[in-house]
Design a protein around this motif. Structure first.
Motif, PDB file in Angstrom:
ATOM      1  N   VAL A   1      26.561  -3.812 -20.797  1.00  0.00           N
ATOM      2  CA  VAL A   1      25.268  -3.336 -20.320  1.00  0.00           C
ATOM      3  C   VAL A   1      24.532  -4.523 -19.712  1.00  0.00           C
ATOM      4  N   HIS A   2      24.008  -4.322 -18.515  1.00  0.00           N
ATOM      5  CA  HIS A   2      23.200  -5.340 -17.845  1.00  0.00           C
ATOM      6  C   HIS A   2      21.825  -4.758 -17.594  1.00  0.00           C
ATOM      7  N   THR A   3      20.810  -5.478 -18.017  1.00  0.00           N
ATOM      8  CA  THR A   3      19.445  -5.015 -17.801  1.00  0.00           C
ATOM      9  C   THR A   3      18.871  -5.805 -16.631  1.00  0.00           C
ATOM     10  N   VAL A   4      18.441  -5.075 -15.608  1.00  0.00           N
ATOM     11  CA  VAL A   4      18.049  -5.700 -14.345  1.00  0.00           C
ATOM     12  C   VAL A   4      16.622  -5.331 -14.006  1.00  0.00           C
ATOM     13  N   ARG A   5      15.826  -6.340 -13.669  1.00  0.00           N
ATOM     14  CA  ARG A   5      14.467  -6.074 -13.210  1.00  0.00           C
ATOM     15  C   ARG A   5      14.439  -6.229 -11.699  1.00  0.00           C
ATOM     16  N   SER A   6      13.824  -5.288 -11.026  1.00  0.00           N
ATOM     17  CA  SER A   6      13.801  -5.293  -9.570  1.00  0.00           C
ATOM     18  C   SER A   6      12.782  -6.319  -9.071  1.00  0.00           C
ATOM     19  N   VAL A   7      13.307  -7.475  -8.620  1.00  0.00           N
ATOM     20  CA  VAL A   7      12.394  -8.515  -8.110  1.00  0.00           C
ATOM     21  C   VAL A   7      12.802  -9.011  -6.729  1.00  0.00           C
ATOM     22  N   GLY A   8      13.992  -8.632  -6.260  1.00  0.00           N
ATOM     23  CA  GLY A   8      14.451  -9.089  -4.954  1.00  0.00           C
ATOM     24  C   GLY A   8      15.410  -8.070  -4.377  1.00  0.00           C
ATOM     25  N   ALA A   9      16.030  -8.415  -3.227  1.00  0.00           N
ATOM     26  CA  ALA A   9      16.879  -7.447  -2.529  1.00  0.00           C
ATOM     27  C   ALA A   9      18.058  -6.991  -3.389  1.00  0.00           C
ATOM     28  N   VAL A  10      18.724  -7.946  -4.037  1.00  0.00           N
ATOM     29  CA  VAL A  10      19.923  -7.576  -4.799  1.00  0.00           C
ATOM     30  C   VAL A  10      19.542  -6.791  -6.051  1.00  0.00           C
ATOM     31  N   SER A  11      18.535  -7.282  -6.775  1.00  0.00           N
ATOM     32  CA  SER A  11      18.165  -6.573  -8.005  1.00  0.00           C
ATOM     33  C   SER A  11      17.612  -5.184  -7.679  1.00  0.00           C
ATOM     34  N   ALA A  12      16.929  -5.048  -6.534  1.00  0.00           N
ATOM     35  CA  ALA A  12      16.435  -3.723  -6.139  1.00  0.00           C
ATOM     36  C   ALA A  12      17.614  -2.793  -5.868  1.00  0.00           C
ATOM     37  N   ALA A  13      18.649  -3.318  -5.192  1.00  0.00           N
ATOM     38  CA  ALA A  13      19.831  -2.499  -4.904  1.00  0.00           C
ATOM     39  C   ALA A  13      20.521  -2.092  -6.210  1.00  0.00           C
ATOM     40  N   LEU A  14      20.568  -3.000  -7.172  1.00  0.00           N
ATOM     41  CA  LEU A  14      21.213  -2.681  -8.451  1.00  0.00           C
ATOM     42  C   LEU A  14      20.408  -1.637  -9.212  1.00  0.00           C
ATOM     43  N   CYS A  15      19.068  -1.763  -9.145  1.00  0.00           N
ATOM     44  CA  CYS A  15      18.217  -0.807  -9.863  1.00  0.00           C
ATOM     45  C   CYS A  15      18.312   0.595  -9.261  1.00  0.00           C
ATOM     46  N   ALA A  16      18.750   0.666  -8.002  1.00  0.00           N
ATOM     47  CA  ALA A  16      18.837   1.973  -7.345  1.00  0.00           C
ATOM     48  C   ALA A  16      20.183   2.651  -7.578  1.00  0.00           C
ATOM     49  N   LEU A  17      21.091   2.022  -8.323  1.00  0.00           N
ATOM     50  CA  LEU A  17      22.428   2.591  -8.521  1.00  0.00           C
ATOM     51  C   LEU A  17      22.359   3.843  -9.396  1.00  0.00           C
ATOM     52  N   ARG A  18      23.345   4.705  -9.183  1.00  0.00           N
ATOM     53  CA  ARG A  18      23.456   5.961  -9.933  1.00  0.00           C
ATOM     54  C   ARG A  18      24.810   5.970 -10.641  1.00  0.00           C
ATOM     55  N   PRO A  19      24.951   6.764 -11.691  1.00  0.00           N
ATOM     56  CA  PRO A  19      26.258   6.860 -12.344  1.00  0.00           C
ATOM     57  C   PRO A  19      27.342   7.207 -11.327  1.00  0.00           C
ATOM     58  N   GLY A  20      28.477   6.535 -11.445  1.00  0.00           N
ATOM     59  CA  GLY A  20      29.571   6.747 -10.502  1.00  0.00           C
ATOM     60  C   GLY A  20      29.631   5.682  -9.428  1.00  0.00           C
ATOM     61  N   ASP A  21      28.498   5.031  -9.159  1.00  0.00           N
ATOM     62  CA  ASP A  21      28.493   3.962  -8.157  1.00  0.00           C
ATOM     63  C   ASP A  21      29.290   2.759  -8.660  1.00  0.00           C
ATOM     64  N   ARG A  22      29.701   1.916  -7.705  1.00  0.00           N
ATOM     65  CA  ARG A  22      30.509   0.750  -8.067  1.00  0.00           C
ATOM     66  C   ARG A  22      29.751  -0.547  -7.828  1.00  0.00           C
ATOM     67  N   VAL A  23      30.060  -1.497  -8.657  1.00  0.00           N
ATOM     68  CA  VAL A  23      29.570  -2.863  -8.435  1.00  0.00           C
ATOM     69  C   VAL A  23      30.768  -3.794  -8.580  1.00  0.00           C
ATOM     70  N   GLY A  24      30.570  -5.058  -8.239  1.00  0.00           N
ATOM     71  CA  GLY A  24      31.593  -6.069  -8.492  1.00  0.00           C
ATOM     72  C   GLY A  24      31.061  -7.018  -9.554  1.00  0.00           C
ATOM     73  N   LEU A  25      31.925  -7.424 -10.456  1.00  0.00           N
ATOM     74  CA  LEU A  25      31.496  -8.350 -11.505  1.00  0.00           C
ATOM     75  C   LEU A  25      32.392  -9.580 -11.530  1.00  0.00           C
ATOM     76  N   ARG A  26      31.764 -10.731 -11.726  1.00  0.00           N
ATOM     77  CA  ARG A  26      32.524 -11.950 -12.026  1.00  0.00           C
ATOM     78  C   ARG A  26      32.008 -12.498 -13.347  1.00  0.00           C
ATOM     79  N   GLY A  27      32.872 -13.130 -14.089  1.00  0.00           N
ATOM     80  CA  GLY A  27      32.439 -13.715 -15.350  1.00  0.00           C
ATOM     81  C   GLY A  27      33.543 -13.629 -16.373  1.00  0.00           C
ATOM     82  N   PRO A  28      33.271 -13.874 -17.643  1.00  0.00           N
ATOM     83  CA  PRO A  28      31.989 -14.332 -18.186  1.00  0.00           C
ATOM     84  C   PRO A  28      31.730 -15.805 -17.878  1.00  0.00           C
ATOM     85  N   PHE A  29      30.450 -16.120 -17.669  1.00  0.00           N
ATOM     86  CA  PHE A  29      30.060 -17.489 -17.358  1.00  0.00           C
ATOM     87  C   PHE A  29      29.074 -18.030 -18.381  1.00  0.00           C
TER      88      PHE A  29
END
Ligand code: SF4
Ligand code: SF4
Lengths: 387, 278
Positions: free
Chosen positions: B65-93
């Motif tokens: 689970v990632h908790t994201v606050r919408s403060v910029g272009a990327v975080s806004a795009a992440l906050c707009a995601l819906r179930p079923g959408d895809r993201v890319g992850l790198r890590g753990p860091f």
């Protein structure tokens, strides 16, 4: 055969043959050549493209080429580029992503080509700079694959320094003017009554193999000692020097110095110093997508700590003032680089001094910080004895 | 390979506050990333927009689970995601919190645990609370102190309410800077809750995350109460581009936060956060 078989002498034809031998191996030979009034690094198809007969006159904020009567090829000082332009290029694609009609996303790493470079005429300071970048980009837990591939394929021919420039201070940084390690072959150029020739030392098996295909003669005692003397003499003719103190400690203890305001008043925060510096490695990323929106790419490009965006965090830069950005650059070079990567980040090539449009001089700034600190300690001492 | 993202599928989107969502992510293919430790972060990529570092706020087998606050272009795009959408992850860091990995081992073993969060700083700390609640015998007394601007800015409000009312092993207290008329709880900065917490400063490990001013104020107060600096663990934030120690962006003095942080001891963080614009 009295001298070591690993030491030989090439004449000018031998240098031609060296370039040919490297090209015959399929290598892209890159070396200094004159273009647009400067010595730049570019692909060489023949040794004749080296800057024979050109030297350079440099000062803080100034660079110009001057003809030389002796016809020397390696009598110029560091030009505006460094080898990082080839090993750690300005722009590089990292991966691409595609989104299918059903929404699935896939990522594909960019397989960087594995070029086979031969760098001809690497200065000892730049040899050290390559070692520094090796450590930063491939010496830690994570490796930069593109860098590693380009670096592993690179054949390095050093050219020792016999004509240091006015902005050079490799002696202070312990990186020159002699080439001690990290090369496949090392040249020392000699032009005197006995002719124009190059003493060659072998630094690796690959170097030995290449040298074996080049017409040469065994090094005579006289050529070898002339070469040594010329490099030793260069040691005494450095244009600049760092204050003879522990720079790491100095920069760690002067974060609140007044001198930062002084340099900030002159610095244009243009970032030239970071672009020309052979060890500066910082990059940023760019994410692009095509018109369909279903194909995206990640690119990496050089970045500079002088850029306001560099430290951007929730709505603003952490380092907004010129003072803080110049301080970040200088303390990183001379001090925090040790904490992060175990060495200095400066090799004393002098490029940042030469190509600073307002002539800001890293050695002068370090000296001023040292003076300010010494002054402060003296005053503290005086106050304490009064008490 | 840490350089190329691994596709993940959004399985759940939960609105935490007006500008903050929690995304539950599961590997979209057969293989996900290596296991995350509380305090570590992932680089989360919004397709075509960009990538930002986000700490894990919950680790549940292969799901993150990632908790994201919408403060910029990327975080806004992440906050707009819906179930079923895809993201890319790198890590753990990065470094994690000093939790007890095996009974009796580690900095926090047998110690009172003091978790202090400011705002969305609770996100990287939630896995600490959950891990401690899962194995309370590994620790002494457990405390969670949360500060938020207003009651509406509280993330995981339901969970906090449950923790506050149930008389379990966890002492949980919440304070807000600006109370709404309906607010019945504490008012003031989070350090005002320290007196209510049950911990022995000589045997306590503190985990602190929030805005830098809040971290500094909390660390100063805890030092004053006798906690040794290295037992005050704080999570810091800087710009991150590569997360692999090569891009130079996350420098904070001699520390590369993606590699040597984000969690560092106050013995190291104190001087780093006391120089302006470092
Ligand atoms: S800081 Fe200046 S002198 Fe030192 S290596 Fe970089 S460009 Fe050369
Ligand atoms: S020191 Fe000189 S080159 Fe560097 S940013 Fe300032 S003005 Fe530009």
């Amino acid at each position: 055969m009295s001298s070591s078989p690993a030491t030989a002498v090439l004449d000018r034809n031998g240098l031609d043959a060296l370039v040919e031998a490297l090209r015959a191996e399929g290598r892209t030979v890159v070396g200094p050549t004159v273009r647009d009034g400067a010595v730049v690094l570019d692909e060489l198809t023949a040794a004749g493209q080296l800057p024979f007969g050109w030297g350079s006159e440099v000062e803080a904020g100034r660079y110009r080429l001057v003809p030389r009567a002796d016809g020397a090829a390696f009598a110029h000082t560091a030009g505006p580029q460094s080898w990082k332009a080839f090993l750690h290029p300005q722009r590089e694609k990292l991966w691409s992503a595609d989104r299918a009609a059903d929404g699935r996303v896939s990522f594909a790493a960019e397989r960087p080509v594995r070029p086979s470079y031969a760098f001809l005429g690497v200065r000892p300071c730049d040899l050290r700079a390559i070692a520094v970048q090796d450590n930063v980009l491939t010496g830690g837990y994570y490796r930069d694959d593109g860098y590693r591939r380009r670096r592993e394929g690179a054949f390095l021919i050093a050219a020792e320094c016999t004509e240091p420039g006015a902005t050079c201070f490799c002696v202070s940084m312990g990186s020159g003017p002699a080439a001690e390690a990290g090369f496949d072959l090392a040249l020392t150029e000699i032009v005197d009554d006995a002719g124009h020739r190059f003493l060659v030392r072998v630094g690796s098996a690959a170097g030995e193999a290449v040298l074996s295909r080049v017409p040469r003669r065994v090094a005579d005692e006289e050529t070898a000692s002339t070469a040594r003397n010329a490099v030793d003499a260069a040691r005494e003719r450095m244009g600049r020097s760092m204050p003879p103190v522990d720079l790491r400690t100095l920069l760690g203890g002067t974060l609140e110095a007044d001198r930062w305001d002084d340099v900030a008043a002159r610095c244009l925060t243009c970032g030239n110093c970071t672009m020309v510096c052979p060890t500066c490695f910082c990059t940023t990323t760019e994410d692009v997508s095509d018109l369909t929106g279903d194909h995206a790419e990640r690119w990496q490009r050089w970045d500079s700590c002088f850029d306001l965006d560099f430290s951007y965090l929730h709505g603003g830069p952490v380092r907004a003032s010129a003072r803080s950005r110049y301080r970040q650059w200088l303390t990183h070079k001379l001090s925090t680089w040790y904490d992060q990567f175990g060495s200095s980040g400066c090799v004393g090539c002098g490029r940042c001094i030469t190509w600073c449009p307002v002539g800001i001089d890293i050695t002068e700034e370090a000296a001023a910080l040292h003076d300010e600190l010494a002054d402060r300690l003296r005053r503290q001492d005086a106050e304490e004895t009064q008490r | 390979m840490t350089g190329v993202p691994v596709p993940y599928r959004v399985t759940r989107v939960r609105e935490e506050t007006a500008d903050t969502v929690s995304l539950t992510l599961a590997p979209a293919g057969p293989a996900g990333l290596a296991r995350f430790w509380p305090g570590q972060f992932a680089m989360v990529y919004a397709f075509g927009v960009g990538e930002i570092p986000v700490s894990v706020s919950r680790i549940h087998r292969h799901q993150l689970v990632h908790t994201v606050r919408s403060v910029g272009a990327v975080s806004a795009a992440l906050c707009a995601l819906r179930p079923g959408d895809r993201v890319g992850l790198r890590g753990p860091f990065g470094t994690g919190w000093e939790l007890v990995r095996a009974a009796g081992q580690g900095l926090a073993a047998g110690q009172d645990l003091l978790v202090v969060a400011g705002g969305i700083g609770l996100a990287p700390l939630r896995p600490v609370v959950l891990a401690a609640l899962a194995e309370p015998r590994r620790y002494g007394r457990l405390n969670l102190l949360v500060g938020a601007r207003t009651a509406d800015d509280l993330v995981y409000a339901d969970q906090i309410r449950a923790w506050s009312t149930v008389h379990g092993p966890l002492h949980c207290a919440v304070t807000v800077d600006r109370p709404t008329p309906a607010w019945r709880g504490h008012v003031g900065v989070v350090t005002t809750l320290l007196n209510s917490a049950a911990f022995d400063p000589r045997h306590t490990t503190a985990c602190v995350c929030g805005p830098e001013v809040m971290i500094r104020a909390t660390a100063r107060d805890l030092l004053h109460r006798g906690l040794p600096a290295h037992r005050i663990r704080v999570s810091l934030e800087r710009n991150v581009r590569c997360a692999t120690g090569h891009c130079g962006h996350c420098q904070l003095g001699g520390v590369l936060l993606c590699r040597d942080g984000p969690v560092v001891g106050w013995d190291r963080a104190c001087s780093l956060t006391s120089v302006r614009e470092l």
